[in-house]
Every structure is written in C-alpha cells, then in structure tokens.
Design a protein around this motif. Structure first.
Motif, PDB file in Angstrom:
ATOM      1  N   LEU A 269       9.031  -9.468  -0.608  1.00 25.03           N
ATOM      2  CA  LEU A 269       9.070  -8.634  -1.809  1.00 25.03           C
ATOM      3  C   LEU A 269       7.935  -7.624  -1.906  1.00 25.03           C
ATOM      4  O   LEU A 269       8.164  -6.432  -2.143  1.00 25.03           O
ATOM      5  CB  LEU A 269       9.110  -9.512  -3.070  1.00 25.03           C
ATOM      6  N   SER A 270       6.690  -8.093  -1.708  1.00 24.78           N
ATOM      7  CA  SER A 270       5.598  -7.149  -1.931  1.00 24.78           C
ATOM      8  C   SER A 270       5.594  -6.032  -0.889  1.00 24.78           C
ATOM      9  O   SER A 270       5.306  -4.877  -1.211  1.00 24.78           O
ATOM     10  CB  SER A 270       4.243  -7.870  -1.983  1.00 24.78           C
ATOM     11  N   SER A 271       5.979  -6.359   0.337  1.00 27.94           N
ATOM     12  CA  SER A 271       5.979  -5.277   1.326  1.00 27.94           C
ATOM     13  C   SER A 271       7.123  -4.292   1.088  1.00 27.94           C
ATOM     14  O   SER A 271       7.003  -3.108   1.388  1.00 27.94           O
ATOM     15  CB  SER A 271       5.982  -5.823   2.746  1.00 27.94           C
ATOM     16  N   GLU A 275       6.511  -0.383   0.624  1.00 24.71           N
ATOM     17  CA  GLU A 275       7.227   0.626   1.392  1.00 24.71           C
ATOM     18  C   GLU A 275       7.863   1.668   0.469  1.00 24.71           C
ATOM     19  O   GLU A 275       7.792   2.871   0.722  1.00 24.71           O
ATOM     20  CB  GLU A 275       8.319  -0.051   2.251  1.00 24.71           C
ATOM     21  N   LEU A 276       8.442   1.199  -0.619  1.00 21.69           N
ATOM     22  CA  LEU A 276       9.061   2.129  -1.568  1.00 21.69           C
ATOM     23  C   LEU A 276       8.008   3.064  -2.167  1.00 21.69           C
ATOM     24  O   LEU A 276       8.250   4.249  -2.380  1.00 21.69           O
ATOM     25  CB  LEU A 276       9.792   1.361  -2.678  1.00 21.69           C
ATOM     26  N   GLU A 277       6.823   2.514  -2.402  1.00 22.53           N
ATOM     27  CA  GLU A 277       5.734   3.340  -2.942  1.00 22.53           C
ATOM     28  C   GLU A 277       5.297   4.383  -1.920  1.00 22.53           C
ATOM     29  O   GLU A 277       5.160   5.559  -2.235  1.00 22.53           O
ATOM     30  CB  GLU A 277       4.538   2.455  -3.317  1.00 22.53           C
ATOM     31  N   GLN A 278       5.118   3.913  -0.685  1.00 21.04           N
ATOM     32  CA  GLN A 278       4.698   4.846   0.368  1.00 21.04           C
ATOM     33  C   GLN A 278       5.696   5.977   0.561  1.00 21.04           C
ATOM     34  O   GLN A 278       5.334   7.094   0.896  1.00 21.04           O
ATOM     35  CB  GLN A 278       4.520   4.104   1.699  1.00 21.04           C
ATOM     36  N   PRO A 305      15.928   3.179 -15.095  1.00 17.75           N
ATOM     37  CA  PRO A 305      15.199   2.826 -13.875  1.00 17.75           C
ATOM     38  C   PRO A 305      15.720   1.557 -13.212  1.00 17.75           C
ATOM     39  O   PRO A 305      16.321   0.702 -13.852  1.00 17.75           O
ATOM     40  CB  PRO A 305      13.794   2.559 -14.417  1.00 17.75           C
ATOM     41  N   LEU A 306      15.458   1.467 -11.924  1.00 23.46           N
ATOM     42  CA  LEU A 306      15.583   0.203 -11.217  1.00 23.46           C
ATOM     43  C   LEU A 306      14.149  -0.313 -11.197  1.00 23.46           C
ATOM     44  O   LEU A 306      13.257   0.346 -10.665  1.00 23.46           O
ATOM     45  CB  LEU A 306      16.078   0.508  -9.799  1.00 23.46           C
ATOM     46  N   ILE A 307      13.910  -1.450 -11.845  1.00 27.33           N
ATOM     47  CA  ILE A 307      12.530  -1.937 -11.928  1.00 27.33           C
ATOM     48  C   ILE A 307      12.246  -2.857 -10.742  1.00 27.33           C
ATOM     49  O   ILE A 307      12.895  -3.902 -10.602  1.00 27.33           O
ATOM     50  CB  ILE A 307      12.297  -2.690 -13.258  1.00 27.33           C
ATOM     51  N   VAL A 308      11.325  -2.433  -9.879  1.00 28.05           N
ATOM     52  CA  VAL A 308      11.056  -3.263  -8.704  1.00 28.05           C
ATOM     53  C   VAL A 308       9.823  -4.150  -8.861  1.00 28.05           C
ATOM     54  O   VAL A 308       9.622  -5.076  -8.090  1.00 28.05           O
ATOM     55  CB  VAL A 308      10.965  -2.430  -7.398  1.00 28.05           C
ATOM     56  N   GLN A 309       9.005  -3.829  -9.861  1.00 30.59           N
ATOM     57  CA  GLN A 309       7.907  -4.754 -10.171  1.00 30.59           C
ATOM     58  C   GLN A 309       7.586  -4.631 -11.653  1.00 30.59           C
ATOM     59  O   GLN A 309       7.348  -3.534 -12.159  1.00 30.59           O
ATOM     60  CB  GLN A 309       6.664  -4.446  -9.324  1.00 30.59           C
ATOM     61  N   LYS A 310       7.597  -5.775 -12.328  1.00 27.67           N
ATOM     62  CA  LYS A 310       7.394  -5.750 -13.777  1.00 27.67           C
ATOM     63  C   LYS A 310       5.929  -5.469 -14.089  1.00 27.67           C
ATOM     64  O   LYS A 310       5.062  -5.557 -13.227  1.00 27.67           O
ATOM     65  CB  LYS A 310       7.814  -7.097 -14.384  1.00 27.67           C
ATOM     66  N   SER A 311       5.657  -5.161 -15.365  1.00 29.43           N
ATOM     67  CA  SER A 311       4.277  -4.812 -15.742  1.00 29.43           C
ATOM     68  C   SER A 311       3.323  -5.992 -15.523  1.00 29.43           C
ATOM     69  O   SER A 311       2.141  -5.797 -15.283  1.00 29.43           O
ATOM     70  CB  SER A 311       4.226  -4.332 -17.189  1.00 29.43           C
ATOM     71  N   ASP A 312       3.840  -7.232 -15.579  1.00 26.61           N
ATOM     72  CA  ASP A 312       2.952  -8.379 -15.337  1.00 26.61           C
ATOM     73  C   ASP A 312       2.788  -8.666 -13.839  1.00 26.61           C
ATOM     74  O   ASP A 312       2.214  -9.680 -13.450  1.00 26.61           O
ATOM     75  CB  ASP A 312       3.479  -9.624 -16.068  1.00 26.61           C
ATOM     76  N   GLY A 313       3.322  -7.780 -13.007  1.00 28.83           N
ATOM     77  CA  GLY A 313       3.150  -7.945 -11.563  1.00 28.83           C
ATOM     78  C   GLY A 313       4.268  -8.735 -10.911  1.00 28.83           C
ATOM     79  O   GLY A 313       4.354  -8.821  -9.690  1.00 28.83           O
ATOM     80  N   ASN A 316      11.584  -9.243  -9.582  1.00 25.92           N
ATOM     81  CA  ASN A 316      12.793  -9.664 -10.295  1.00 25.92           C
ATOM     82  C   ASN A 316      14.053  -9.562  -9.431  1.00 25.92           C
ATOM     83  O   ASN A 316      13.967  -9.389  -8.212  1.00 25.92           O
ATOM     84  CB  ASN A 316      12.943  -8.830 -11.567  1.00 25.92           C
ATOM     85  N   TYR A 317      15.190  -9.653 -10.104  1.00 25.73           N
ATOM     86  CA  TYR A 317      16.505  -9.591  -9.440  1.00 25.73           C
ATOM     87  C   TYR A 317      16.661  -8.311  -8.610  1.00 25.73           C
ATOM     88  O   TYR A 317      17.145  -8.339  -7.480  1.00 25.73           O
ATOM     89  CB  TYR A 317      17.580  -9.669 -10.543  1.00 25.73           C
ATOM     90  N   ASP A 318      16.219  -7.179  -9.201  1.00 21.39           N
ATOM     91  CA  ASP A 318      16.317  -5.890  -8.503  1.00 21.39           C
ATOM     92  C   ASP A 318      15.482  -5.880  -7.219  1.00 21.39           C
ATOM     93  O   ASP A 318      15.936  -5.417  -6.166  1.00 21.39           O
ATOM     94  CB  ASP A 318      15.824  -4.744  -9.403  1.00 21.39           C
ATOM     95  N   THR A 319      14.248  -6.392  -7.343  1.00 21.32           N
ATOM     96  CA  THR A 319      13.370  -6.402  -6.158  1.00 21.32           C
ATOM     97  C   THR A 319      14.022  -7.216  -5.042  1.00 21.32           C
ATOM     98  O   THR A 319      14.037  -6.805  -3.878  1.00 21.32           O
ATOM     99  CB  THR A 319      12.003  -7.071  -6.472  1.00 21.32           C
ATOM    100  N   THR A 320      14.539  -8.390  -5.437  1.00 18.55           N
ATOM    101  CA  THR A 320      15.144  -9.268  -4.437  1.00 18.55           C
ATOM    102  C   THR A 320      16.331  -8.579  -3.760  1.00 18.55           C
ATOM    103  O   THR A 320      16.505  -8.679  -2.544  1.00 18.55           O
ATOM    104  CB  THR A 320      15.624 -10.582  -5.093  1.00 18.55           C
ATOM    105  N   ASP A 321      17.134  -7.865  -4.547  1.00 22.29           N
ATOM    106  CA  ASP A 321      18.276  -7.202  -3.920  1.00 22.29           C
ATOM    107  C   ASP A 321      17.854  -6.020  -3.048  1.00 22.29           C
ATOM    108  O   ASP A 321      18.547  -5.707  -2.068  1.00 22.29           O
ATOM    109  CB  ASP A 321      19.318  -6.791  -4.967  1.00 22.29           C
ATOM    110  N   MET A 322      16.736  -5.375  -3.388  1.00 21.85           N
ATOM    111  CA  MET A 322      16.217  -4.339  -2.486  1.00 21.85           C
ATOM    112  C   MET A 322      15.787  -4.991  -1.172  1.00 21.85           C
ATOM    113  O   MET A 322      16.107  -4.498  -0.085  1.00 21.85           O
ATOM    114  CB  MET A 322      15.021  -3.597  -3.120  1.00 21.85           C
ATOM    115  N   ALA A 323      15.056  -6.114  -1.287  1.00 18.03           N
ATOM    116  CA  ALA A 323      14.605  -6.809  -0.076  1.00 18.03           C
ATOM    117  C   ALA A 323      15.811  -7.289   0.739  1.00 18.03           C
ATOM    118  O   ALA A 323      15.823  -7.199   1.971  1.00 18.03           O
ATOM    119  CB  ALA A 323      13.718  -7.992  -0.448  1.00 18.03           C
TER     120      ALA A 323
END
Ligand code: ARG
Length: 579
Positions: A269-271, A275-278, A305-313, A316-323
């Motif tokens: 997830l974090s990578s 990558e999306l940020e880069q 938006p598609l939220i890939v990381q919530k404000s608390d760090g 979520n479901y979206d991040t997992t589906d991106m991964a």
C-alpha cells in the motif's frame, strides 16, 4: 478469444462479398449487424433496407441484385428476397450436418483455436466477521459461471476471492475483543461467527460513541500492521472462523476460489501511494491524499476524489484496489481483469480503472478491464431480499431449503424412487434451480427470488433444461446400445424440426462466445432454453427408434445431450440421469 467458422460469423463475410460484388459503393460497409435469426427464415439480412437511402435505390432492387450473385455455396443453400427488401437465408444442410458432426467428434464440442488469455476474475469476496449476504451469493454464482466459461474457452483463469479482511474495522474488533473481561486467545479461537458478529456490532457502537476507544482501535490497527503477536493471533482466529462459514457455502455450490483478501496487499500500500505521488497524481485535500480523475463530479458539480490515504494516515478500500490492480497487471501479468460486484460499486471501479490508466499502469490497448455489475435480489414483496435473521447460517439455509423443496417435488413425481437417489437428484435440482434462476435473468436488472418459480418444470428453468437432457439420455438408453456412440454421424436433415435442431446445435459456440465477451451468462441460458424447446419439437415430430434415419437422428440426440450437459456445467449446474 477463441473463434471458429461459426454460422453467425461466416454468413456475414459471405454476404459482404455478395454486396461488394453487386455495388462498388458499398465498400467499407459492414453487414454483420444486419444479420439475425428470424422466425420466417433461418437467418435474415436487412442491409438492403439500410443502404437504400444512402444509395438512392429501392431496397427490393438492391436485395434482388445481391441475391442474384450467389453461386454454389457450402454454407448457404438459398437466398430469397422477402417483403420490401429483406434477404432470407437458408443454411446448407451439408454445412449443418458437418458442424454437428464436428461437435460430436470433439471433446470441446467444436470450439477450437484462438489466443489464450490470462484472465483474473475477482468474485464472491465477502467480508470477514460480517454476514455473507445474498449479494455475495449472486457474485459467487455469476463469477463462477463466467470463470467456467473462460476456462472452457481455453483461457488461463485465476479466480480470486478479494475478502474484506483488513482495515479499521479489525482494529475496532480486536480492541474490543482484547478489552473483554474473560478474554483469552483460546476463547476467541473457539468462538463462532454469530459471536464475532455480535462483538463486531458492539465494537462499532463503542467506536462511534467513545473517542478513547476510537483512539485505541486506531492503535490496534498499527499494532496489527506492525505484527503484534496477540493482535495477529486474534486476527487469524477471526479470519479462520469466517472462512469456515463461507467455505460451507462454496462447498455446497461446488465453487472453487482462491483466497487473496485485502490483507494480501497490505505490504504494497505505501509504495503504491508513493508511486502515485511521484507521478504527480496526488492532491492533498483536507489532509487526505486524493486522486482526482476527470469526469467524476457529484451533483453539485464538485470533483469527486479517489482517496488513497486518509488524513489519519490510514489506507482504505480504494488504496487496496489500486494496489490490487497494479499487482494483477504487473505481477500476475493479466490480459483481462474482471470484477463481479453489485452495481453500487460501479463508480468505485470506474475511478480505479481511470486512476490506473492515469498512472500508466493500465494500458487499455493491452489489458481489458471490466466491472461486471449486477442488480439486487428481491423478495416476493418486491423489497430487498433478506434472510430471516440475516446471518451466514441462514444463507446456507436458503440453499438447503431449495434442496428440501426439490426433494418434495421429486417425491410427488416419483414416489417409488429409492431415498438415496431422490436425495442426490434433489441436491442437483435444488441448487441448479437457485443458480439457473439467477443466471437466466439479465444481471443488470434486479431479480426476484421465488422457490416456486425456480423449481417449475416448464419454462426457462433448470428443471426444464435438465428434463430435456434426461430425455436425450433415455432415448440413448433405449437404442444406443446398437451403435458405437462416438462413431455416430448426422447424415440426413430433412424434417424442418430436424434441420432446426441441427442449426440450433451449430450455434452453441456463438452462444458461449457471446456469454464470455459480453460477460452475460443469460446469453447461455437463453441458448439452452431454445435448444431444449427445439429438441422437444424434434422429439414430437421426428421418430428416432425404428426410423430409416435412426442413426442420424440418434446422432442429433447425442449431440443435444452433450451440449445441454456442457452448457449447464458452464453455469455450475450438474445434470441428473433421470428425473
Ligand atoms: N468485499 C467487497 C464487498 O463485500 C467486495 C470486493 C470486490 N472486489 C474488489 N476488488 N474490490 O462489497
């Protein structure tokens, strides 16, 4: 996708050449869409009507000129102009017998060739520690049928169960479990799904009401992700208990699926976010990392938006589906990704696909992606179907009830059957009825669950198709011993309902390809229903036993039996040998 010389694809190319030979202006014109089956002819082409305006010639004249071009053809024995300019097409009986004979000689019933694709199909995918609801049952039935169809077409299919087994909910549940007075690892191991669901509800309440517990839950997620031993063990017990519950349903339904839940993607997830940020796709909005994709706005015209990381760090479901989509394309090297969920998730998948494209991971030239949405299951009251208590056991009960009712019907029809046989066939009929009722409705619509309707012996039902199959087998039992079944050949097609049956059989590959390409199992059920009806007309009009064409007719019966059996098996449905 595999393809071969199908009736429906061979006719257009022949007609196309007749049109081009008649009119030079029609180059580039595609007749394919104008050819269909018809009640008055085997096939009908209405291109002349479509071309008339553009060419300034009467459709009848166009049709006449085209029809005059036909020479001896293996495929078409007759072309006739009908009405204002329709072209009626009669298939050459030689072509029909050859195609049925090809089916009889091939283990794949005449389906061959084509490029093998690697297809990942994500279906069923219930959520741990929660009820597996009828929506998941629908996904399981539809997904399994599509997977079977892809497999039959020779593709390399990976069936994935994207179980919801990760995330904040687990922090909540684990924190709550740990805070129980009599908490022990052993106790939780021996717990059951009802108990987990009860704890889950309690934990949700605490989470919403108690800020301190909320904090604890969030820390628990961190502990779990960090590999804390107790947390991990509790999590594993929760997963095992849930897994056993839905495994029971998969076993009943005969569904095989590989578990690859959300937790599998945790290490990525974090990578993925990095990558999306880069790649410059991430915008921070209210502290959350978001991807905005064009074309997704809410009613007020605000971008969604598609939220890939919530404000608390947290992810979520979206991040997992991106991964998951990254993993399926890059590591699994899939050519085609299929996701089977209810319609409510259409927007989610649209955004995931668009975001993956923007990230240049998904290239639609190379990879096909489909969300396969389906509607609701409704009760007889027209409202969303609910099992009585809404828990997992009841979903099994729902299936069990279908089997029990099937058994009661069989008992009335065949009171003298031995119990073991009745039970065995009731199982096939009951589960077949549930699956068929679901698959025969266009999945885009809602479907009304009714035991009475699904267990009928007439109409577009599992029982009707099975009954037709059983009929083919009983004819075979009566006279089949005279012949070597694998040497049977269709040698004569004279009676209209004999020809029509052969034509129907020849269309099997088309039905399967339509089901696979359009991801619509109801294309296959419609086909099987027509085939059964056609077989019954043949049975009414054409004597098999003792006829001069006995062996040729038996060949048609044999081919029908094999196609019905194979077709049902692609729907995940078994056949009884008697009924
Ligand atoms: N667990 C989800 C649900 O119950 C379905 C998951 C579908 N697959 C996916 N890759 N998101 O709604």
């Amino acid at each position: 996708m595999r393809s071969c010389g199908h009736v429906q694809s061979t006719i257009p190319s022949l007609l196309q050449s007749l049109f081009s030979a008649s009119f030079t202006q029609v180059a580039g014109f595609d007749v394919q869409a104008d050819i269909s089956r018809s009640k008055v002819a085997e096939y009908q082409c209405n291109s002349a009507l479509r071309l008339a305006k553009q060419m300034g010639i009467k459709p009848f004249e166009i049709a006449q000129k085209v029809v005059a071009q036909i020479k001896d053809s293996d495929l078409i024995s007759k072309l006739e102009v009908a009405g204002p300019g329709f072209i009626n097409i009669t298939i050459n009986p030689k072509y029909l017998s050859a195609s049925v004979n090809k089916q009889l000689q091939s283990p794949t019933l005449g389906i061959d060739g084509g490029k093998q694709l690697r297809i990942i199909i994500d279906f069923s995918s219930p959520n741990t520690a929660k009820e597996m609801h009828v929506g998941h049952l629908r996904s399981t039935i539809i997904g399994d049928s599509l997977a079977r169809t892809f497999e039959f077409l020779g593709h390399d299919v990976v069936r994935l169960n994207h179980i919801g087994d990760w995330g904040t909910a687990f922090g909540m549940l684990i924190a709550h479990i740990k805070s129980q007075e009599d908490f022990s690892l052993q106790k939780i191991e021996q717990s059951n799904l009802q108990e987990l669901m009860r704890l889950y509800k309690e934990s949700k309440k605490r989470f919403d009401e108690d800020p301190f517990f909320k904090k604890q839950s969030q820390m628990e997620v961190v502990a779990l992700q960090g590999g804390d031993e107790t947390s991990r063990k509790i999590w594993e017990s929760i997963c095992t208990i849930s897994r056993n519950a839905y495994q029971e349903i998969y076993e009943m339904l005969g569904v095989h699926i590989q578990e690859r839940g959300e937790s599998f993607y945790n290490p990525y997830l974090s990578s993925v976010v990095q990558e999306l940020e880069q790649k410059g796709l991430v915008t921070v909005s209210d502290g959350a990392k978001c991807i905005f994709v064009e074309g997704f706005e809410n009613r007020d015209g605000e971008k969604m938006p598609l939220i890939v990381q919530k404000s608390d760090g947290g992810f979520n479901y979206d991040t997992t589906d991106m991964a998951a989509i990254f993993h399926r394309i890059r590591d699994e090297k899939a050519d085609w990704l299929v996701y089977v969920t209810d319609m409510g998730q259409a927007l989610h998948f649209d955004m995931i696909f668009k975001a993956a494209e923007k990230a240049k991971v998904l290239d639609l030239e190379k990879t096909r992606v489909d969300h396969v949405p389906f509607g609701l299951v409704l009760g007889s009251d027209g409202k969303k179907f609910k099992t009585r208590s809404g828990d997992t056991e009841k979903l099994v009960d729902l299936l069990n009830e279908a089997v029990e009712r099937a058994e009661a019907i069989l008992q009335t029809r065949n009171p003298d059957w031995p119990e073991a046989e009745r039970k065995k066939i009731a199982h096939i009929l009951g589960l077949g009825a549930v699956k068929y009722a679901d698959l025969s409705c266009h999945r885009g619509g809602d479907y009304t669950f009714s035991y009475d309707r699904m267990l009928r012996f007439e109409g577009n039902t599992a029982a009707f198709i099975m009954y037709s199959y059983v009929r083919t087998q009983s004819i075979k039992r009566k006279i089949g011993t005279k012949y070597k079944l694998d040497e049977l050949k269709v040698t004569s097609l004279v009676e209209p309902n004999e020809r029509a049956l052969a034509l129907q059989l020849a269309q099997f590959p088309e039905a399967i390809e339509a089901a696979a390409q359009e991801l619509l199992p109801n294309r296959l059920t419609e086909y099987l229903y027509s085939l059964s009806e056609q077989f019954n007309l043949f049975f009414r009009d054409c004597r098999v036993e003792g006829d001069p064409n006995e062996s040729s007719r038996l060949a048609l019966v044999e081919a029908t039996g094999r196609v019905l059996k194979q077709g049902l098996s692609l729907l995940g449905i078994d056949v009884p040998e008697r009924m």
